[in-house]
Motif scaffolding. Structure first.
Motif, PDB file in Angstrom:
ATOM      1  N   PHE A 118      32.106  35.193  58.851  1.00  0.00           N
ATOM      2  CA  PHE A 118      32.777  34.567  58.127  1.00  0.00           C
ATOM      3  C   PHE A 118      34.257  34.706  58.616  1.00  0.00           C
ATOM      4  O   PHE A 118      34.636  35.782  59.175  1.00  0.00           O
ATOM      5  CB  PHE A 118      32.718  35.140  56.744  1.00  0.00           C
ATOM      6  CG  PHE A 118      31.560  34.831  55.972  1.00  0.00           C
ATOM      7  CD1 PHE A 118      31.403  33.898  54.897  1.00  0.00           C
ATOM      8  CD2 PHE A 118      30.201  35.301  56.280  1.00  0.00           C
ATOM      9  CE1 PHE A 118      30.170  33.577  54.071  1.00  0.00           C
ATOM     10  CE2 PHE A 118      28.800  35.108  55.700  1.00  0.00           C
ATOM     11  CZ  PHE A 118      29.038  34.242  54.601  1.00  0.00           C
ATOM     12  N   LEU A 119      35.029  33.601  58.438  1.00  0.00           N
ATOM     13  CA  LEU A 119      36.217  33.811  59.041  1.00  0.00           C
ATOM     14  C   LEU A 119      37.188  33.441  57.723  1.00  0.00           C
ATOM     15  O   LEU A 119      37.275  32.677  57.099  1.00  0.00           O
ATOM     16  CB  LEU A 119      36.509  32.816  60.079  1.00  0.00           C
ATOM     17  CG  LEU A 119      37.724  32.926  61.140  1.00  0.00           C
ATOM     18  CD1 LEU A 119      37.443  33.946  61.907  1.00  0.00           C
ATOM     19  CD2 LEU A 119      37.842  31.698  61.827  1.00  0.00           C
ATOM     20  N   ALA A 120      38.571  34.127  58.175  1.00  0.00           N
ATOM     21  CA  ALA A 120      39.538  33.728  57.324  1.00  0.00           C
ATOM     22  C   ALA A 120      40.824  34.068  58.251  1.00  0.00           C
ATOM     23  O   ALA A 120      41.424  34.847  58.511  1.00  0.00           O
ATOM     24  CB  ALA A 120      39.674  34.729  56.092  1.00  0.00           C
ATOM     25  N   GLY A 125      52.554  32.098  59.326  1.00  0.00           N
ATOM     26  CA  GLY A 125      53.536  32.918  58.654  1.00  0.00           C
ATOM     27  C   GLY A 125      52.959  32.708  56.934  1.00  0.00           C
ATOM     28  O   GLY A 125      53.687  33.767  56.314  1.00  0.00           O
ATOM     29  N   HIS A 126      52.022  32.502  56.527  1.00  0.00           N
ATOM     30  CA  HIS A 126      51.600  32.516  55.315  1.00  0.00           C
ATOM     31  C   HIS A 126      50.700  33.398  54.982  1.00  0.00           C
ATOM     32  O   HIS A 126      49.952  33.507  53.694  1.00  0.00           O
ATOM     33  CB  HIS A 126      51.259  31.059  54.613  1.00  0.00           C
ATOM     34  CG  HIS A 126      52.379  29.952  54.930  1.00  0.00           C
ATOM     35  ND1 HIS A 126      52.147  29.084  55.829  1.00  0.00           N
ATOM     36  CD2 HIS A 126      53.572  29.770  53.797  1.00  0.00           C
ATOM     37  CE1 HIS A 126      53.414  28.419  55.697  1.00  0.00           C
ATOM     38  NE2 HIS A 126      53.925  28.724  54.726  1.00  0.00           N
ATOM     39  N   GLY A 127      50.442  34.194  55.908  1.00  0.00           N
ATOM     40  CA  GLY A 127      49.109  35.222  55.742  1.00  0.00           C
ATOM     41  C   GLY A 127      49.121  35.999  54.664  1.00  0.00           C
ATOM     42  O   GLY A 127      48.314  36.373  53.775  1.00  0.00           O
ATOM     43  N   PRO A 132      45.478  37.641  49.253  1.00  0.00           N
ATOM     44  CA  PRO A 132      44.680  37.989  47.799  1.00  0.00           C
ATOM     45  C   PRO A 132      43.810  36.742  47.631  1.00  0.00           C
ATOM     46  O   PRO A 132      42.680  37.166  47.404  1.00  0.00           O
ATOM     47  CB  PRO A 132      45.916  38.196  47.045  1.00  0.00           C
ATOM     48  CG  PRO A 132      47.035  38.368  47.770  1.00  0.00           C
ATOM     49  CD  PRO A 132      47.021  37.910  48.916  1.00  0.00           C
ATOM     50  N   ALA A 133      44.023  35.653  47.702  1.00  0.00           N
ATOM     51  CA  ALA A 133      43.429  34.601  47.332  1.00  0.00           C
ATOM     52  C   ALA A 133      42.120  34.427  48.571  1.00  0.00           C
ATOM     53  O   ALA A 133      41.106  34.099  48.068  1.00  0.00           O
ATOM     54  CB  ALA A 133      44.149  33.162  47.225  1.00  0.00           C
ATOM     55  N   GLU A 148      34.045  30.475  43.360  1.00  0.00           N
ATOM     56  CA  GLU A 148      34.100  30.481  41.846  1.00  0.00           C
ATOM     57  C   GLU A 148      35.631  30.464  41.567  1.00  0.00           C
ATOM     58  O   GLU A 148      35.783  29.551  40.626  1.00  0.00           O
ATOM     59  CB  GLU A 148      33.689  31.509  41.438  1.00  0.00           C
ATOM     60  CG  GLU A 148      31.921  31.614  41.663  1.00  0.00           C
ATOM     61  CD  GLU A 148      31.161  32.682  40.940  1.00  0.00           C
ATOM     62  OE1 GLU A 148      31.774  33.599  40.509  1.00  0.00           O
ATOM     63  OE2 GLU A 148      29.912  32.571  41.010  1.00  0.00           O
ATOM     64  N   SER A 149      36.654  31.134  42.008  1.00  0.00           N
ATOM     65  CA  SER A 149      37.818  31.157  41.457  1.00  0.00           C
ATOM     66  C   SER A 149      38.630  30.024  41.842  1.00  0.00           C
ATOM     67  O   SER A 149      39.191  29.330  41.049  1.00  0.00           O
ATOM     68  CB  SER A 149      38.458  32.296  41.886  1.00  0.00           C
ATOM     69  OG  SER A 149      38.052  33.569  41.506  1.00  0.00           O
ATOM     70  N   LEU A 150      38.475  29.569  43.179  1.00  0.00           N
ATOM     71  CA  LEU A 150      39.295  28.429  43.916  1.00  0.00           C
ATOM     72  C   LEU A 150      38.226  27.685  44.599  1.00  0.00           C
ATOM     73  O   LEU A 150      37.397  28.313  45.360  1.00  0.00           O
ATOM     74  CB  LEU A 150      40.518  28.893  44.590  1.00  0.00           C
ATOM     75  CG  LEU A 150      41.589  29.839  43.888  1.00  0.00           C
ATOM     76  CD1 LEU A 150      42.465  30.190  45.042  1.00  0.00           C
ATOM     77  CD2 LEU A 150      42.486  28.753  43.108  1.00  0.00           C
ATOM     78  N   GLU A 151      38.637  26.361  44.594  1.00  0.00           N
ATOM     79  CA  GLU A 151      37.404  25.563  45.440  1.00  0.00           C
ATOM     80  C   GLU A 151      38.195  25.317  46.831  1.00  0.00           C
ATOM     81  O   GLU A 151      39.287  24.695  46.842  1.00  0.00           O
ATOM     82  CB  GLU A 151      37.077  24.225  45.046  1.00  0.00           C
ATOM     83  CG  GLU A 151      36.325  23.394  45.931  1.00  0.00           C
ATOM     84  CD  GLU A 151      35.164  23.946  46.602  1.00  0.00           C
ATOM     85  OE1 GLU A 151      35.259  24.020  47.589  1.00  0.00           O
ATOM     86  OE2 GLU A 151      34.412  24.549  45.939  1.00  0.00           O
ATOM     87  N   LEU A 152      37.864  26.182  47.751  1.00  0.00           N
ATOM     88  CA  LEU A 152      38.552  26.071  49.085  1.00  0.00           C
ATOM     89  C   LEU A 152      37.742  25.506  50.247  1.00  0.00           C
ATOM     90  O   LEU A 152      37.893  25.501  51.477  1.00  0.00           O
ATOM     91  CB  LEU A 152      38.793  27.702  49.355  1.00  0.00           C
ATOM     92  CG  LEU A 152      39.935  28.175  48.504  1.00  0.00           C
ATOM     93  CD1 LEU A 152      40.185  29.711  48.666  1.00  0.00           C
ATOM     94  CD2 LEU A 152      41.292  27.242  48.415  1.00  0.00           C
TER      95      LEU A 152
END
Length: 171
Positions: A118-120, A125-127, A132-133, A148-152
């Motif tokens: 899994f990658l994030a 510069g917004h890391g 948190p999200a 569930e919280s945000l559809e990304l």
């Protein structure tokens, strides 16, 4: 400048302004692209300007152009905040601006071929702002198998595999 295998470099400047915006001043990005924020409690500020692609500094040279603040940054700062009309640059530095070269947006979620990866990544510069999200989103994928919280989903690998960049002008 010509495209490079190195990420572009950015100049960051500091300055002092006793009468500048107070503690309630947010991180501000002007319509010209000039940005600044307070840096501590003593009337210090930090800011810069990302140049247009054709004016990118040489990524192999991390020295700061001494005229950049005066010619490119300061006029917009002075127009936005009248108290900045009398400032002079303090310290400065140059560093690499890291981002996803495909479309300058993060890549979030499971890899299409490696089931345990899994990658994030690629947040530029917004890391810190997005951490948190992004962390919550990846945790939901790992635990629940879906967001569930945000559809990304639009930040996933699919756009890279299909060669369809996510167009976003506000980054």
């Amino acid at each position: 400048g010509a495209p490079s295998s190195l990420n572009p470099s950015r100049y960051v400047f500091t300055w002092h302004c006793h009468d500048g915006p107070g503690f309630s001043c947010p991180f501000l990005i002007d319509t010209t692209g000039v940005y600044f924020r307070r840096d501590g409690i003593a009337g210090n500020y930090l800011g810069g300007l990302s140049p247009p692609e054709e004016d990118e500094p040489d990524p192999g040279d991390l020295s700061v152009d001494p005229d950049y603040f005066q010619e490119r940054l300061w006029p917009s700062l002075a127009r936005r905040v009248p108290a900045f009309a009398a400032i002079r640059p303090g310290s400065s530095w140059a560093g690499y601006y890291d981002y996803n070269f495909f479309d300058r947006n993060p890549v979030l979620g499971p890899h299409p071929k490696l089931e345990n990866l899994f990658l994030a990544a690629g947040f530029s510069g917004h890391g810190l702002q997005h951490a948190p999200a992004a962390g919550r989103a990846v945790a939901e994928l790992l635990v629940k198998g879906q967001y569930e919280s945000l559809e990304l989903g639009r930040l996933g690998w699919k756009r890279l595999v299909e060669g369809e960049p996510l167009e976003e002008d506000g980054i």
